[in-house]
Scaffold this motif. Structure first.
Motif, PDB file in Angstrom:
ATOM      1  N   ALA A  61      16.510  45.873  40.149  1.00  0.00           N
ATOM      2  CA  ALA A  61      17.260  44.633  40.351  1.00  0.00           C
ATOM      3  C   ALA A  61      18.763  44.869  40.266  1.00  0.00           C
ATOM      4  CB  ALA A  61      16.839  43.587  39.326  1.00  0.00           C
ATOM      5  N   GLY A  62      19.524  43.991  40.916  1.00  0.00           N
ATOM      6  CA  GLY A  62      20.977  44.145  40.975  1.00  0.00           C
ATOM      7  C   GLY A  62      21.727  43.610  39.780  1.00  0.00           C
ATOM      8  N   VAL A  63      21.014  43.072  38.788  1.00  0.00           N
ATOM      9  CA  VAL A  63      21.623  42.583  37.552  1.00  0.00           C
ATOM     10  C   VAL A  63      20.867  43.210  36.382  1.00  0.00           C
ATOM     11  CG1 VAL A  63      22.235  40.565  36.176  1.00  0.00           C
ATOM     12  CG2 VAL A  63      22.204  40.394  38.662  1.00  0.00           C
ATOM     13  N   LYS A  64      21.603  43.689  35.376  1.00  0.00           N
ATOM     14  CA  LYS A  64      20.947  44.461  34.332  1.00  0.00           C
ATOM     15  C   LYS A  64      20.992  43.836  32.943  1.00  0.00           C
ATOM     16  CE  LYS A  64      18.821  46.684  35.676  1.00  0.00           C
ATOM     17  NZ  LYS A  64      18.475  46.270  37.044  1.00  0.00           N
ATOM     18  N   SER A 134      26.468  51.113  30.682  1.00  0.00           N
ATOM     19  CA  SER A 134      25.885  50.060  29.856  1.00  0.00           C
ATOM     20  C   SER A 134      25.510  48.896  30.768  1.00  0.00           C
ATOM     21  CB  SER A 134      26.887  49.594  28.800  1.00  0.00           C
ATOM     22  OG  SER A 134      27.951  48.894  29.420  1.00  0.00           O
ATOM     23  N   PRO A 135      24.527  48.092  30.394  1.00  0.00           N
ATOM     24  CA  PRO A 135      24.152  46.948  31.237  1.00  0.00           C
ATOM     25  C   PRO A 135      25.328  46.026  31.536  1.00  0.00           C
ATOM     26  CG  PRO A 135      22.493  47.317  29.552  1.00  0.00           C
ATOM     27  CD  PRO A 135      23.640  48.224  29.216  1.00  0.00           C
ATOM     28  N   GLU A 136      26.171  45.790  30.531  1.00  0.00           N
ATOM     29  CA  GLU A 136      27.307  44.889  30.720  1.00  0.00           C
ATOM     30  C   GLU A 136      28.317  45.447  31.704  1.00  0.00           C
ATOM     31  OE1 GLU A 136      25.189  44.233  27.035  1.00  0.00           O
ATOM     32  OE2 GLU A 136      26.213  46.022  27.798  1.00  0.00           O
ATOM     33  N   ARG A 137      28.611  46.738  31.589  1.00  0.00           N
ATOM     34  CA  ARG A 137      29.584  47.346  32.507  1.00  0.00           C
ATOM     35  C   ARG A 137      29.012  47.405  33.929  1.00  0.00           C
ATOM     36  NH1 ARG A 137      34.233  49.613  33.070  1.00  0.00           N
ATOM     37  NH2 ARG A 137      34.591  51.524  34.274  1.00  0.00           N
ATOM     38  N   HIS A 138      27.716  47.681  34.041  1.00  0.00           N
ATOM     39  CA  HIS A 138      27.086  47.666  35.359  1.00  0.00           C
ATOM     40  C   HIS A 138      27.302  46.330  36.039  1.00  0.00           C
ATOM     41  CE1 HIS A 138      23.750  46.288  37.903  1.00  0.00           C
ATOM     42  NE2 HIS A 138      23.808  47.507  38.430  1.00  0.00           N
ATOM     43  N   ASP A 139      27.010  45.242  35.330  1.00  0.00           N
ATOM     44  CA  ASP A 139      27.102  43.917  35.939  1.00  0.00           C
ATOM     45  C   ASP A 139      28.533  43.580  36.336  1.00  0.00           C
ATOM     46  OD1 ASP A 139      24.428  43.820  35.469  1.00  0.00           O
ATOM     47  OD2 ASP A 139      24.491  42.178  34.022  1.00  0.00           O
ATOM     48  N   ALA A 140      29.501  44.026  35.531  1.00  0.00           N
ATOM     49  CA  ALA A 140      30.903  43.775  35.870  1.00  0.00           C
ATOM     50  C   ALA A 140      31.316  44.539  37.130  1.00  0.00           C
ATOM     51  CB  ALA A 140      31.808  44.170  34.697  1.00  0.00           C
ATOM     52  N   LEU A 141      30.864  45.787  37.251  1.00  0.00           N
ATOM     53  CA  LEU A 141      31.273  46.616  38.383  1.00  0.00           C
ATOM     54  C   LEU A 141      30.566  46.220  39.677  1.00  0.00           C
ATOM     55  CD1 LEU A 141      31.469  50.149  36.709  1.00  0.00           C
ATOM     56  CD2 LEU A 141      33.332  48.563  37.198  1.00  0.00           C
ATOM     57  N   VAL A 142      29.267  45.943  39.615  1.00  0.00           N
ATOM     58  CA  VAL A 142      28.560  45.612  40.858  1.00  0.00           C
ATOM     59  C   VAL A 142      28.972  44.253  41.397  1.00  0.00           C
ATOM     60  CG1 VAL A 142      26.565  47.080  40.393  1.00  0.00           C
ATOM     61  CG2 VAL A 142      26.538  44.679  39.659  1.00  0.00           C
ATOM     62  N   ALA A 143      29.525  43.397  40.532  1.00  0.00           N
ATOM     63  CA  ALA A 143      30.060  42.135  41.040  1.00  0.00           C
ATOM     64  C   ALA A 143      31.151  42.397  42.074  1.00  0.00           C
ATOM     65  CB  ALA A 143      30.610  41.286  39.891  1.00  0.00           C
ATOM     66  N   VAL A 144      31.916  43.488  41.862  1.00  0.00           N
ATOM     67  CA  VAL A 144      33.017  43.836  42.769  1.00  0.00           C
ATOM     68  C   VAL A 144      32.521  44.609  43.986  1.00  0.00           C
ATOM     69  CG1 VAL A 144      35.210  45.079  42.973  1.00  0.00           C
ATOM     70  CG2 VAL A 144      34.630  43.911  40.844  1.00  0.00           C
ATOM     71  N   VAL A 145      31.636  45.594  43.774  1.00  0.00           N
ATOM     72  CA  VAL A 145      31.288  46.509  44.867  1.00  0.00           C
ATOM     73  C   VAL A 145      29.994  46.149  45.591  1.00  0.00           C
ATOM     74  CG1 VAL A 145      32.514  48.415  43.758  1.00  0.00           C
ATOM     75  CG2 VAL A 145      30.069  48.118  43.331  1.00  0.00           C
ATOM     76  N   ILE A 203      30.754  37.274  38.976  1.00  0.00           N
ATOM     77  CA  ILE A 203      30.960  36.966  40.391  1.00  0.00           C
ATOM     78  C   ILE A 203      32.072  35.930  40.560  1.00  0.00           C
ATOM     79  CG2 ILE A 203      29.915  35.911  42.438  1.00  0.00           C
ATOM     80  CD1 ILE A 203      27.262  37.195  41.600  1.00  0.00           C
ATOM     81  N   LEU A 204      32.042  34.884  39.755  1.00  0.00           N
ATOM     82  CA  LEU A 204      33.064  33.841  39.859  1.00  0.00           C
ATOM     83  C   LEU A 204      34.446  34.381  39.524  1.00  0.00           C
ATOM     84  CD1 LEU A 204      31.122  30.843  38.275  1.00  0.00           C
ATOM     85  CD2 LEU A 204      31.709  31.167  40.690  1.00  0.00           C
ATOM     86  N   SER A 205      34.513  35.227  38.512  1.00  0.00           N
ATOM     87  CA  SER A 205      35.796  35.826  38.135  1.00  0.00           C
ATOM     88  C   SER A 205      36.387  36.627  39.290  1.00  0.00           C
ATOM     89  CB  SER A 205      35.610  36.716  36.901  1.00  0.00           C
ATOM     90  OG  SER A 205      36.802  37.397  36.589  1.00  0.00           O
ATOM     91  N   ASN A 206      35.538  37.386  39.975  1.00  0.00           N
ATOM     92  CA  ASN A 206      36.029  38.206  41.076  1.00  0.00           C
ATOM     93  C   ASN A 206      36.262  37.400  42.352  1.00  0.00           C
ATOM     94  OD1 ASN A 206      36.189  41.184  40.260  1.00  0.00           O
ATOM     95  ND2 ASN A 206      34.253  40.524  39.356  1.00  0.00           N
ATOM     96  N   LEU A 207      35.546  36.309  42.526  1.00  0.00           N
ATOM     97  CA  LEU A 207      35.867  35.404  43.629  1.00  0.00           C
ATOM     98  C   LEU A 207      37.274  34.840  43.459  1.00  0.00           C
ATOM     99  CD1 LEU A 207      32.541  33.421  44.207  1.00  0.00           C
ATOM    100  CD2 LEU A 207      33.748  34.834  45.893  1.00  0.00           C
ATOM    101  N   ASP A 208      37.635  34.526  42.225  1.00  0.00           N
ATOM    102  CA  ASP A 208      38.989  34.034  41.960  1.00  0.00           C
ATOM    103  C   ASP A 208      40.028  35.110  42.273  1.00  0.00           C
ATOM    104  OD1 ASP A 208      37.974  31.609  41.141  1.00  0.00           O
ATOM    105  OD2 ASP A 208      38.023  32.093  38.995  1.00  0.00           O
ATOM    106  N   ARG A 209      39.742  36.366  41.892  1.00  0.00           N
ATOM    107  CA  ARG A 209      40.677  37.451  42.195  1.00  0.00           C
ATOM    108  C   ARG A 209      40.815  37.653  43.706  1.00  0.00           C
ATOM    109  NH1 ARG A 209      37.746  40.020  37.764  1.00  0.00           N
ATOM    110  NH2 ARG A 209      39.072  40.098  35.905  1.00  0.00           N
TER     111      ARG A 209
END
Length: 332
Positions: A61-64, A134-145, A203-209
């Motif tokens: 899955a794409g979210v960890k 880490s699961p948290e870092r994965h989710d932060a990075l894949v939101a962007v890429v 996702i919302l944070s990066n949509l704002d960026r």
């Protein structure tokens, strides 16, 4: 062997030889859960209860973070292969899909090091480039890429479609770069509602960026600032060209040896530290001590980053030694 909630899909898999029989295999070494993110935890727990005690269970899955929080079992390791296509179902299977693709693993404090090394070895055999986060870092990075690009591609496709009825030539001109950029939008949308909800904050944070960056270029265009537009695009080009494109030669690699406690969590600390520094681990082995509660993690990494990794390990209290991979290994 395999299971599926859709009998017709399982029948087709059997006909194609993708699986040889239906059901859970008590002798399976590794079990892959490939479902929408919302039901991964349920399916993983079911697999852990049905398969043998030595089976490693992972998912794609794409979210960890939500998954690893719900499945706290030493034999479960969250995973996410960064590969795919617009093809659907068993008919879209591709034996070369993972060759050269990044496959993220998200070990936690509960992860069994033996389970991790077994799974990692299998993924490397499939041709994947395994990265631990880490699961948290994965989710932060894949939101962007991953997540944001899919939504952007879908938005561009909708924009083109909305104008196609008024301008018949538009879709005929939508070739080359447009097709490349929007390819991911052709994939089946079934997995994305779960992903968007589960990783909404990132996702919302990066949509704002992204909105901020689009506003920047909008202002430059309104001001007819050609120099500013050039700088804006040149910075983007530099970022694109800096993406990694090759695996180092053996002569450019270094072998690390890191004494670690022989307990769950120790290996996760080591691998996620390397992942957080964007230092790829090209090979990994755990040598268990015959006496005591310590073992040795043997890692192969880019030699140019060896000193950086050694300093980072020292900062968290982990000693290490390393040598060039091709150097004679006597004297360890």
């Amino acid at each position: 062997s395999g299971v599926d909630r859709d009998p017709s899909r399982l029948k087709r898999a059997l006909e194609m030889g993708v699986v040889s029989r239906e059901g859970f295999d008590r002798e399976a070494e590794v079990v892959f859960v490939a479902t929408p993110a919302a039901v991964v935890a349920e399916a993983a727990l079911d697999a852990l209860s049905r398969c043998g005690p030595s089976a490693v269970v992972t998912d794609v899955a794409g979210v960890k973070r939500p998954v690893t929080e719900a499945v706290k079992d030493p034999r479960f390791i969250g995973g996410h292969p960064m590969a795919g296509s617009e093809q659907e179902g068993v008919e879209g299977a591709d034996g070369e899909l993972f060759v050269g693709a990044t496959w993220v693993l998200t070990p936690t404090e509960e992860t069994d090091p033996v389970a991790y090394t077994k799974l990692r070895a299998l993924l490397v055999e499939l041709g994947a480039d395994v990265v631990a986060l880490s699961p948290e870092r994965h989710d932060a990075l894949v939101a962007v890429v991953s997540h944001l690009p899919h939504l952007v591609a879908a938005s561009l496709s909708r924009l083109a479609a909305s104008q196609a009825t008024d301008e018949a030539a538009l879709l005929r001109l939508a070739a080359g770069g447009f097709r490349d950029m929007t390819r991911v939008a052709a994939g089946h949308p079934a997995i994305w509602p779960d992903v968007c909800v589960a990783n909404a904050e990132e996702i919302l944070s990066n949509l704002d960026r992204l909105s901020g960056l689009l506003e920047e270029i909008r202002k430059l265009i309104v001001a007819e600032d050609k120099a500013g537009i050039y700088r804006w695009l040149d910075e983007a080009r530099a970022a694109r060209r800096s993406l990694p494109s090759r695996i180092p030669l053996p002569s450019e690699l270094a072998e690390f040896r890191v004494p670690i406690a022989d307990r769950p969590g120790a290996l996760a600390q080591l691998t996620t530290l390397a992942g957080s520094l964007d230092i790829n681990i090209y090979d990994l082995e755990i040598a268990h001590s015959a006496e005591g509660e310590k073992g040795v993690a043997i890692l192969v990494v880019d030699g140019a980053r060896a000193s950086e990794l050694r300093s980072a390990l020292a900062a968290v209290g982990l000693g290490s030694t390393y040598r060039p991979l091709e150097e004679e290994r006597s004297g360890w």
